[in-house]
Design a protein around this motif. Structure first.
Motif, short mmCIF file in Angstrom:
data_model
loop_
_atom_site.label_atom_id
_atom_site.label_comp_id
_atom_site.label_asym_id
_atom_site.label_seq_id
_atom_site.Cartn_x
_atom_site.Cartn_y
_atom_site.Cartn_z
N HIS A 120 0.85 -1.20 0.00
CA HIS A 120 0.00 0.00 0.00
C HIS A 120 0.88 1.24 0.00
O HIS A 120 1.86 1.30 0.74
CB HIS A 120 -0.87 0.05 1.25
N ARG B 195 0.22 5.48 0.14
CA ARG B 195 -0.76 6.55 0.25
C ARG B 195 -0.05 7.89 0.05
O ARG B 195 0.96 8.16 0.69
CB ARG B 195 -1.40 6.49 1.62
N GLN B 196 -0.58 8.68 -0.87
CA GLN B 196 0.00 9.99 -1.11
C GLN B 196 -1.14 10.97 -1.32
O GLN B 196 -1.88 10.88 -2.31
CB GLN B 196 0.93 9.97 -2.31
N ARG C 72 -4.69 9.90 -2.67
CA ARG C 72 -4.63 8.68 -3.50
C ARG C 72 -4.07 7.51 -2.68
O ARG C 72 -3.15 7.67 -1.89
CB ARG C 72 -3.71 8.87 -4.71
N LEU C 73 -4.67 6.36 -2.90
CA LEU C 73 -4.17 5.11 -2.35
C LEU C 73 -3.84 4.21 -3.53
O LEU C 73 -4.67 4.02 -4.42
CB LEU C 73 -5.20 4.41 -1.46
N GLU D 191 -5.40 2.04 -8.18
CA GLU D 191 -5.43 3.26 -7.36
C GLU D 191 -6.87 3.70 -7.17
O GLU D 191 -7.73 3.42 -8.00
CB GLU D 191 -4.66 4.40 -8.04
N VAL E 186 -8.90 8.61 -1.73
CA VAL E 186 -9.21 8.43 -0.31
C VAL E 186 -9.23 9.80 0.35
O VAL E 186 -8.73 10.78 -0.21
CB VAL E 186 -8.18 7.52 0.41
#
Length: 165
Positions: free
Chosen positions: A60, A62-63, A66-67, A105, A108
Motif C-alpha cells: 500500500h 498513500r500519497q 490517493r491510495l 489506485e 481516499v
C-alpha cells in the motif's frame, strides 16, 4: 482493469478498520488472470483463500488523496499455476525478486489518519460492470487475502534459485 475500493466492516478481527478491496475480472488483464489462477495456489480458511506471505503480498502507498495497491508475487508461485513471470516486467520495491502482477489506485480522504486493515482482499469474479456491493452480496466468490510485505526477507528463499527465474 482491476478496481480498488476501501470499505470498513470486512475484516472480522477489525470490523471498524477500512480494508483495501480489489475487484478483478478473471478474463481481464494478464495480472487479473494471474490473480484468478493464484486462487488455486492459496490455502482455504474461514470463507477466504490466503496467499502465504512468503509467496506474495500487497503493498500500500498513500500519497495525499490517493491510495495505490500493488500485488507482488514471487515467480515460483506464478509458475506453480502456469503463469509466466516474464509477462510482468515491474518489480517490487520491497523485494526485487518479486514481480508486480497488479496495480490499482483510488481516491481516499487525504485528511484521514485511519489505518487500513493489514489484509487486502482480492475478489476474482468481478465481471465488468459488477460493483463491490454486487460482489459482496454474492456467495459465488471467496476473496484471496494478502498480507502486507514481509518485514524480514530470508536470504535463502527458494526464489533465489537462478534456475527458477
Amino acid at each position: 482493469m482491476a478496481r480498488l475500493y476501501v470499505r470498513p466492516g470486512l475484516d472480522p478481527d477489525e470490523p471498524d478498520a477500512p480494508v483495501a478491496v480489489l475487484l478483478v475480472d478473471p478474463d481481464g488483464t494478464p495480472g487479473e488472470r494471474a490473480m484468478e489462477r493464484l486462487g488455486a495456489y492459496c490455502y482455504e480458511g474461514d470463507g477466504v483463500f490466503y496467499l502465504v506471505q512468503t509467496d506474495g503480498w500487497a503493498e500500500h502507498a498513500r500519497q495525499g488523496g490517493r491510495l495505490a495497491v500493488d500485488i507482488a508475487v514471487y515467480p515460483a508461485a506464478l509458475k506453480a499455476v502456469d503463469v509466466d513471470p516474464a509477462d510482468f516486467p515491474l518489480r517490487s520495491t520491497v523485494d526485487p525478486r518479486a514481480v508486480l502482477v497488479l496495480h490499482a489506485e483510488t481516491t481516499v480522504d487525504p485528511e484521514s489518519d485511519v489505518q487500513l486493515s493489514e489484509g487486502t482482499a482480492v475478489f476474482t469474479c468481478a465481471r465488468p460492470g459488477a460493483t463491490l456491493d454486487d460482489v459482496l452480496a454474492s456467495s459465488e466468490d471467496w476473496p484471496i487475502v494478502l498480507a502486507p510485505p514481509p518485514e524480514e526477507l530470508q536470504e535463502d528463499d527458494p526464489e533465489d534459485d537462478p534456475d527458477d527465474e
